[in-house]
Enzyme design. Structure first.
Site, PDB file in Angstrom:
ATOM      1  N   ARG A 196      16.345   7.219   1.544  1.00 17.48           N
ATOM      2  CA  ARG A 196      15.640   6.709   2.722  1.00 17.48           C
ATOM      3  C   ARG A 196      15.840   7.634   3.916  1.00 17.48           C
ATOM      4  NH1 ARG A 196      16.755   1.037   0.460  1.00 17.48           N
ATOM      5  NH2 ARG A 196      18.904   1.155   1.209  1.00 17.48           N
ATOM      6  N   CYS A 217      15.091   2.306 -10.703  1.00 16.26           N
ATOM      7  CA  CYS A 217      16.485   1.925 -10.891  1.00 16.26           C
ATOM      8  C   CYS A 217      16.762   1.602 -12.359  1.00 16.26           C
ATOM      9  CB  CYS A 217      16.851   0.734 -10.010  1.00 16.26           C
ATOM     10  SG  CYS A 217      15.879  -0.760 -10.341  1.00 16.26           S
ATOM     11  N   ASP A 235       9.136   1.501  -4.916  1.00 18.44           N
ATOM     12  CA  ASP A 235      10.527   1.276  -5.328  1.00 18.44           C
ATOM     13  C   ASP A 235      10.613  -0.074  -6.037  1.00 18.44           C
ATOM     14  OD1 ASP A 235      13.258   1.336  -5.640  1.00 18.44           O
ATOM     15  OD2 ASP A 235      13.714   0.821  -3.567  1.00 18.44           O
ATOM     16  N   ASP A 259       5.303  -7.378  -0.847  1.00 12.99           N
ATOM     17  CA  ASP A 259       6.321  -8.011  -1.684  1.00 12.99           C
ATOM     18  C   ASP A 259       5.787  -9.346  -2.181  1.00 12.99           C
ATOM     19  OD1 ASP A 259       9.480  -7.354  -2.153  1.00 12.99           O
ATOM     20  OD2 ASP A 259       9.068  -9.502  -2.325  1.00 12.99           O
ATOM     21  N   ALA A 305       2.438  -6.808  -6.605  1.00 13.00           N
ATOM     22  CA  ALA A 305       2.247  -5.450  -6.110  1.00 13.00           C
ATOM     23  C   ALA A 305       1.028  -4.776  -6.727  1.00 13.00           C
ATOM     24  CB  ALA A 305       3.501  -4.616  -6.382  1.00 13.00           C
ATOM     25  N   PHE A 354       6.982  -3.187  -2.967  1.00 16.24           N
ATOM     26  CA  PHE A 354       8.218  -3.868  -3.383  1.00 16.24           C
ATOM     27  C   PHE A 354       9.243  -3.745  -2.249  1.00 16.24           C
ATOM     28  CE2 PHE A 354       6.308  -2.069  -7.270  1.00 16.24           C
ATOM     29  CZ  PHE A 354       6.094  -3.208  -8.022  1.00 16.24           C
TER      30      PHE A 354
END
Length: 398
Positions: free
Chosen positions: A212, A339, A299, A250, A279, A228
């Protein structure tokens, strides 16, 4: 006298190479029947020749049936060792990050398997995902107080990992009081209130802090889309670092309420536009509306939670990034993240390259990132390095 866990011949090689886990198929079940061990029990791990390799805590019914505590066969997990490891973990975080806002403990990487601790100044949020640490929770809380003396301690003991270990789920404030069930933090010169009781995981995702920060240098006077968004980790920071307008997408109305509250904390509420919904559907609607952005952040949650989900998950990553890329102006920036531990290191850049060709755009990768220093990686355990972030400039084809 602690029981012994004897390994099969040659199964000690991974441990000697720096790994910290023992898999159930590496155990000599004739010499060490797994049914003889209780969850949370401490053992001395031995090679097939009887040489001690260290101490470990047991999860005998799991694929990873033991996790190393120490390579010293006389060192077992106790209150003193917890204090020491908390101090070591804290000292490294304080070198990297100001404001006492960081992931203080990252499980195996910090020698405390089954424990995650996030620090928000004088508020500490603890997540325990193993029987061994649940059994020693009082020692852990005492150690936290000795090392950091926090005003508030929250046990955020929910999630799938506890279910796997057969542990009950609960959320409890065991010390102090919170304001509106949130904890204040500062990240990259931006203020937030993290919903540590009702939010996802510990309430905040420190792992993307450095990514970020990199994006914050690129957003001045730009129109930004944060997909997201959760509580606005990317979007509110972009607004605070000079973006002209930020749209957050979101599925959770509550998350978008938190976005607005965090934007107000930083005096940038007038820059924010929130979109509630799925999304994929929201990005299609934005395209149908003729919307375009200078910067798009993607993300998502883990689309590949298990190895068997790789094919479907990669398709989902490709779809969402294609939708995002279509919303970029002629000279735009995409920040794409994952992730998912099971997504290969090269797959995200490869997807952006493939999408560039499909959309007749030139994709120039300018930055690749991972998790921050408060999520240290054990070199022998690739699972401890899970986060991927790729920033690319997307141009008309040459």
């Amino acid at each position: 006298m602690h029981p012994v866990l004897r390994l099969n011949a040659n199964s000690e090689r991974r441990l000697k190479g720096g790994h910290l886990w023992v898999y159930s198929n590496e155990v000599d079940t004739n010499a060490s029947p797994l049914k003889n061990y209780e969850p949370g029990m401490q053992v001395v791990v031995e090679a097939a020749n009887g040489k001690a390799l260290g101490t470990a805590v047991m999860s005998p019914e799991q694929l990873i049936c033991a996790r190393l505590i120490s390579r010293n066969p006389k060192q077992f997990l106790d209150a003193s060792l917890m204090v020491h490891r908390l101090k070591v973990a804290l000292s490294t975080r304080d070198l990297w990050y100001p404001h006492q806002c960081y992931r203080w403990v990252y499980g195996d990487s910090d020698g405390l398997p089954g424990v995650v601790i996030d620090r928000f100044g004088d508020v500490v949020v603890v997540q325990i995902s193993s029987v061994a640490m649940e059994q020693r929770i009082d020692d852990l809380l005492d150690a936290i107080n000795k090392v950091a003396k926090p005003r508030v301690i929250v046990l955020k003991n929910d999630g799938k990992l506890r279910e796997t270990e057969g542990l009950e789920e609960y959320i409890r404030i065991v010390q102090g009081e919170l304001e509106d069930d949130c904890a204040p933090l500062i990240e990259n010169d931006t203020r937030f209130m993290a919903p540590v009781i009702h939010g996802q995981k510990t309430g905040w995702f420190y792992d993307h802090r450095d990514n970020r920060a990199r994006l914050n240098t690129l957003v001045k006077d730009k129109r930004v889309l944060d997909v997201f968004s959760y509580v606005g980790g990317w979007g509110v920071q972009a607004a605070n670092h000079g973006a002209s307008e930020v749209h957050c997408v979101d599925a959770s109305a509550q998350a978008l309420d938190w976005v607005e509250q965090n934007a107000a904390l930083n005096g940038v509420a007038e820059k924010m536009v929130c979109w509630e919904g799925d999304a994929f559907a929201a990005l299609k609607q934005l395209r149908d509306n003729g919307e375009k952005f200078d910067v798009v952040v993607v993300d998502p949650p883990a689309f590949i939670p298990r190895r068997k989900d790789i094919k479907a998950g990669e398709l989902a990553y490709k779809r969402i990034n294609q939708l995002a890329m279509r919303l970029l102006n002629r000279d735009g920036i995409i920040m794409s993240a994952s992730c998912s531990m099971h997504l290969g290191e090269t797959r995200l850049p490869d997807m952006l390259r493939e999408l560039g060709r499909e959309l007749d755009r030139d994709v120039l990768i300018q930055y690749t990132g991972s998790q921050g220093a408060d999520h240290p990686v054990v070199p022998a355990i690739p699972e401890t390095r899970y986060l991927k972030a790729v920033s690319a400039r997307v141009l008309p084809t040459r």
